[in-house]
Scaffold this motif. Structure first.
Motif, PDB file in Angstrom:
ATOM      1  N   VAL A 302     -71.672 -32.405 -58.861  1.00 41.72           N
ATOM      2  CA  VAL A 302     -72.884 -32.210 -59.663  1.00 41.72           C
ATOM      3  C   VAL A 302     -74.063 -32.931 -59.023  1.00 41.72           C
ATOM      4  N   PHE A 303     -73.836 -34.158 -58.560  1.00 46.65           N
ATOM      5  CA  PHE A 303     -74.901 -34.931 -57.926  1.00 46.65           C
ATOM      6  C   PHE A 303     -75.440 -34.205 -56.699  1.00 46.65           C
ATOM      7  N   LEU A 304     -74.554 -33.715 -55.859  1.00 43.97           N
ATOM      8  CA  LEU A 304     -74.986 -33.044 -54.632  1.00 43.97           C
ATOM      9  C   LEU A 304     -75.693 -31.722 -54.941  1.00 43.97           C
ATOM     10  N   ASP A 305     -75.139 -30.963 -55.872  1.00 38.64           N
ATOM     11  CA  ASP A 305     -75.761 -29.669 -56.215  1.00 38.64           C
ATOM     12  C   ASP A 305     -77.158 -29.871 -56.788  1.00 38.64           C
ATOM     13  N   GLU A 306     -77.315 -30.853 -57.680  1.00 40.28           N
ATOM     14  CA  GLU A 306     -78.636 -31.108 -58.259  1.00 40.28           C
ATOM     15  C   GLU A 306     -79.607 -31.608 -57.201  1.00 40.28           C
ATOM     16  N   LEU A 307     -79.132 -32.460 -56.310  1.00 38.03           N
ATOM     17  CA  LEU A 307     -80.002 -32.974 -55.254  1.00 38.03           C
ATOM     18  C   LEU A 307     -80.490 -31.843 -54.356  1.00 38.03           C
ATOM     19  N   VAL A 308     -79.572 -30.982 -53.954  1.00 45.36           N
ATOM     20  CA  VAL A 308     -79.938 -29.866 -53.071  1.00 45.36           C
ATOM     21  C   VAL A 308     -80.879 -28.910 -53.780  1.00 45.36           C
ATOM     22  N   SER A 309     -80.617 -28.630 -55.052  1.00 50.25           N
ATOM     23  CA  SER A 309     -81.480 -27.713 -55.799  1.00 50.25           C
ATOM     24  C   SER A 309     -82.893 -28.265 -55.927  1.00 50.25           C
ATOM     25  N   GLU A 310     -83.011 -29.534 -56.251  1.00 52.44           N
ATOM     26  CA  GLU A 310     -84.335 -30.147 -56.392  1.00 52.44           C
ATOM     27  C   GLU A 310     -85.047 -30.221 -55.048  1.00 52.44           C
ATOM     28  N   TRP A 311     -84.296 -30.592 -53.994  1.00 46.93           N
ATOM     29  CA  TRP A 311     -84.927 -30.724 -52.684  1.00 46.93           C
ATOM     30  C   TRP A 311     -85.448 -29.371 -52.179  1.00 46.93           C
ATOM     31  N   SER A 312     -84.644 -28.317 -52.282  1.00 44.34           N
ATOM     32  CA  SER A 312     -85.060 -27.001 -51.791  1.00 44.34           C
ATOM     33  C   SER A 312     -86.205 -26.417 -52.609  1.00 44.34           C
ATOM     34  N   ALA A 313     -86.293 -26.818 -53.882  1.00 42.10           N
ATOM     35  CA  ALA A 313     -87.361 -26.297 -54.727  1.00 42.10           C
ATOM     36  C   ALA A 313     -88.702 -26.973 -54.454  1.00 42.10           C
ATOM     37  N   THR A 314     -88.677 -28.160 -53.870  1.00 43.17           N
ATOM     38  CA  THR A 314     -89.925 -28.909 -53.651  1.00 43.17           C
ATOM     39  C   THR A 314     -90.303 -29.012 -52.177  1.00 43.17           C
ATOM     40  N   TYR A 322     -76.313 -24.685 -47.164  1.00 40.42           N
ATOM     41  CA  TYR A 322     -75.593 -25.750 -47.876  1.00 40.42           C
ATOM     42  C   TYR A 322     -74.137 -25.353 -48.049  1.00 40.42           C
ATOM     43  N   ARG A 323     -73.244 -26.170 -47.513  1.00 41.41           N
ATOM     44  CA  ARG A 323     -71.808 -25.905 -47.618  1.00 41.41           C
ATOM     45  C   ARG A 323     -71.116 -27.160 -48.139  1.00 41.41           C
ATOM     46  N   ARG A 324     -70.538 -27.024 -49.316  1.00 40.90           N
ATOM     47  CA  ARG A 324     -69.812 -28.135 -49.933  1.00 40.90           C
ATOM     48  C   ARG A 324     -68.334 -27.789 -49.982  1.00 40.90           C
ATOM     49  N   GLU A 325     -67.541 -28.486 -49.203  1.00 45.13           N
ATOM     50  CA  GLU A 325     -66.107 -28.228 -49.125  1.00 45.13           C
ATOM     51  C   GLU A 325     -65.358 -29.482 -49.579  1.00 45.13           C
ATOM     52  N   GLN A 355     -87.604 -23.695 -40.239  1.00 44.72           N
ATOM     53  CA  GLN A 355     -86.957 -22.393 -40.452  1.00 44.72           C
ATOM     54  C   GLN A 355     -85.544 -22.539 -40.994  1.00 44.72           C
ATOM     55  N   TRP A 356     -84.819 -23.578 -40.542  1.00 48.28           N
ATOM     56  CA  TRP A 356     -83.403 -23.680 -40.918  1.00 48.28           C
ATOM     57  C   TRP A 356     -82.972 -25.136 -40.957  1.00 48.28           C
ATOM     58  N   VAL A 357     -82.276 -25.511 -42.035  1.00 46.37           N
ATOM     59  CA  VAL A 357     -81.657 -26.834 -42.179  1.00 46.37           C
ATOM     60  C   VAL A 357     -80.250 -26.621 -42.709  1.00 46.37           C
ATOM     61  N   GLY A 358     -79.295 -27.280 -42.111  1.00 43.93           N
ATOM     62  CA  GLY A 358     -77.908 -27.174 -42.543  1.00 43.93           C
ATOM     63  C   GLY A 358     -77.412 -28.461 -43.173  1.00 43.93           C
ATOM     64  N   LEU A 359     -76.621 -28.331 -44.232  1.00 48.75           N
ATOM     65  CA  LEU A 359     -76.005 -29.482 -44.884  1.00 48.75           C
ATOM     66  C   LEU A 359     -74.545 -29.160 -45.160  1.00 48.75           C
ATOM     67  N   ASP A 455     -61.068 -31.174 -61.433  1.00 49.06           N
ATOM     68  CA  ASP A 455     -60.937 -29.858 -60.815  1.00 49.06           C
ATOM     69  C   ASP A 455     -62.315 -29.320 -60.524  1.00 49.06           C
ATOM     70  N   ASP A 456     -62.509 -28.939 -59.297  1.00 54.20           N
ATOM     71  CA  ASP A 456     -63.820 -28.428 -58.880  1.00 54.20           C
ATOM     72  C   ASP A 456     -63.756 -26.912 -58.839  1.00 54.20           C
ATOM     73  N   ALA A 457     -64.089 -26.324 -59.971  1.00 50.56           N
ATOM     74  CA  ALA A 457     -63.946 -24.870 -60.072  1.00 50.56           C
ATOM     75  C   ALA A 457     -65.012 -24.121 -59.336  1.00 50.56           C
ATOM     76  N   ASP A 458     -66.142 -24.786 -59.060  1.00 58.08           N
ATOM     77  CA  ASP A 458     -67.237 -24.041 -58.445  1.00 58.08           C
ATOM     78  C   ASP A 458     -67.448 -24.450 -56.997  1.00 58.08           C
ATOM     79  N   ASP A 459     -66.390 -24.851 -56.286  1.00 56.69           N
ATOM     80  CA  ASP A 459     -66.531 -25.153 -54.853  1.00 56.69           C
ATOM     81  C   ASP A 459     -67.031 -23.923 -54.128  1.00 56.69           C
ATOM     82  N   GLU A 460     -67.900 -24.155 -53.181  1.00 56.40           N
ATOM     83  CA  GLU A 460     -68.429 -23.015 -52.427  1.00 56.40           C
ATOM     84  C   GLU A 460     -67.521 -22.709 -51.277  1.00 56.40           C
TER      85      GLU A 460
END
Length: 460
Positions: A302-314, A322-325, A355-359, A455-460
């Motif tokens: 949750v922490f990582l998803d929220e951080l990435v969402s906020e960062w990409s929006a601003t 973004y790849r979370r495994e 143009q491109w950033v990978g995480l 359990d991480d049901a929403d792993d990408e």
């Protein structure tokens, strides 16, 4: 009643560094003592072998009982030293001095019983002097020199029970010349091996102390930056509030109400203003002057998803890969410092490659106890000089004042959490910054990394 004095920022960190310096010095002392113990065992074996050879092979009658008693006493002292110092971590200069003086005294006794000043092994005093010069401070080294000189003068003034004849004209056939050669070989080999080891120990200690001194300077720099940032955050509160009021008024005024493009510009300005307020709030929270809530309990995903969402929006990034495994989610405590550290790394990648950033986020280690974040870009990469001084303040190729502080701050935050930060260039172009943090440093109080996995049901 007198008021309690507030703690000075960075005091705990400085105390920790001073403690680490002391531990480093103690570690060098115990390792030096171990080298002396090992060298003393070699000396005892050498004494026994030399006594047997001279007495039984060369036919020179030696006072065996007295000489074996000295060797036995030295062995007992060495065994006691081994047992006493093995479980301990602190050996001071005075203890090392006493140990060397015992060796000088034992050597003097053996030489006195086996020819005195005519014994070719008298030059072993030089090995003791060399050890004292390397191991001890100047005053203690002079004590070893004085003790060796006293030993030699004693051998001159007090002949022992055995006198060795010398006839150098016989060359290698003369026992005295043979003894000189053996003494020379023994002294050079032991000096090269053991003094080399001790010098390496001291070099490691000095290198470690230099790193700690550099870390102390960096921590002081961070404290000053934190004080300046906290003061600036307080001062920025009023103008930011004024700008917010002005933007609200403009929304209701001509020509903004009749021009959608201007309204869109106002929306963008409002978004950036909210971001500025969030940054100021984060600075004040990190400085202990919180305007919001305490560090939040959340989960890693949750922490990582929220951080990435906020960062990409601003940020004006075109593509964020973004790849979370994660095999399993874990509860953590997040604070503004951790969030700002990751944002700093992402911001640097964005500046190099809009143009491109990978995480890429993974868990490493046997039990997944290490969190690994890899931030990549497709820019020009780091220069050789930047990589060599990675993590140093103002180490930047961008050429603007104050550049290079983002990675410097991120490195120190990672270090404070027990992690590490490393950088490298990608092939054929671009750069990567890898952040590794032990999950135990982010875990809830009473939790350990890997326990209470969700359990991480929403792993990408």
């Amino acid at each position: 009643m007198p008021q309690e004095q507030a703690p000075v920022p960075g005091t705990d960190k400085r105390q920790a560094i001073e403690s680490a310096r002391t531990d480093t010095t103690r570690g060098a002392g115990i390792r030096s003592m171990q080298q002396l113990i090992q060298l003393r065992w070699i000396a005892i074996v050498g004494q026994l072998a030399t006594i047997a050879f001279v007495h039984f092979v060369l036919g020179i009658h030696l006072p065996l009982v007295s000489m074996l008693t000295v060797a036995g006493g030295l062995a007992a002292f060495n065994l006691a030293s081994l047992v006493f110092w093995r479980p301990r971590q602190e050996v001071g200069d005075a203890v090392l001095l006493v140990a060397l003086l015992v060796d000088v005294a034992a050597l003097t006794a053996q030489l006195h019983l086996s020819g005195g000043i005519t014994n070719p092994f008298v030059f072993l005093y030089l090995l003791q002097v060399a050890l004292g010069a390397v191991l001890l401070p100047a005053w203690a080294g002079r004590v070893v020199v004085a003790a060796s000189c006293v030993g030699v003068l004693y051998l001159v003034a007090s002949p022992g029970p055995v006198t060795l004849a010398a006839d150098p004209a016989r060359g290698i056939a003369d026992p005295y010349v043979q003894g000189l050669l053996a003494c020379f070989l023994l002294t050079t080999v032991l000096a090269a091996v053991f003094i080399g080891r001790i010098a390496r120990i001291l070099r490691d200690r000095d290198a470690r102390l230099a790193d700690l001194r550099q870390q102390a300077v960096e921590e002081e720099h961070i404290v000053r930056m934190g004080l300046l940032a906290s003061g600036a955050a307080h001062e920025l509160g009023t103008p930011l509030a004024t700008l917010s009021v002005l933007l609200g008024d403009w929304r209701r005024m001509e020509p903004f109400t009749s021009h959608p493009d201007l309204q869109q510009d106002l929306d963008e300005m409002q978004t950036q203003l909210v971001r500025c307020k969030s940054i100021v709030t984060g600075i004040l929270q990190s400085a202990g002057d919180a305007r919001g809530e305490a560090p939040a309990h959340t989960t890693l995903a949750v922490f990582l998803d929220e951080l990435v969402s906020e960062w990409s929006a601003t940020r004006p990034v075109e593509t964020l890969d973004y790849r979370r495994e994660l095999d399993a989610d874990v509860p953590i405590v997040s604070d503004s410092g951790l969030k700002q550290m990751i944002n700093n790394i992402l911001d640097n990648a964005l500046e190099a490659s809009p143009q491109w950033v990978g995480l890429d986020v993974t868990r490493e280690g046997e039990d997944g106890e290490v969190l690994r974040l890899k931030v990549s870009d497709s820019g020009t990469g780091f220069t050789a000089g930047t990589l060599a001084d990675f993590g140093k303040p103002y180490n930047s190729s961008k050429g603007r004042p104050g550049g290079g502080l983002g990675l410097f701050l991120s490195l120190n935050v990672a270090r404070s959490l027990g992690g590490r930060l490393a950088a490298s260039n990608r092939v054929p172009n671009g750069a990567s910054v890898v952040l590794e943090l032990p999950l135990a440093s982010l875990a809830l109080p009473g939790d350990t990394a890997g326990e209470n996995d969700l359990d991480d049901a929403d792993d990408e």
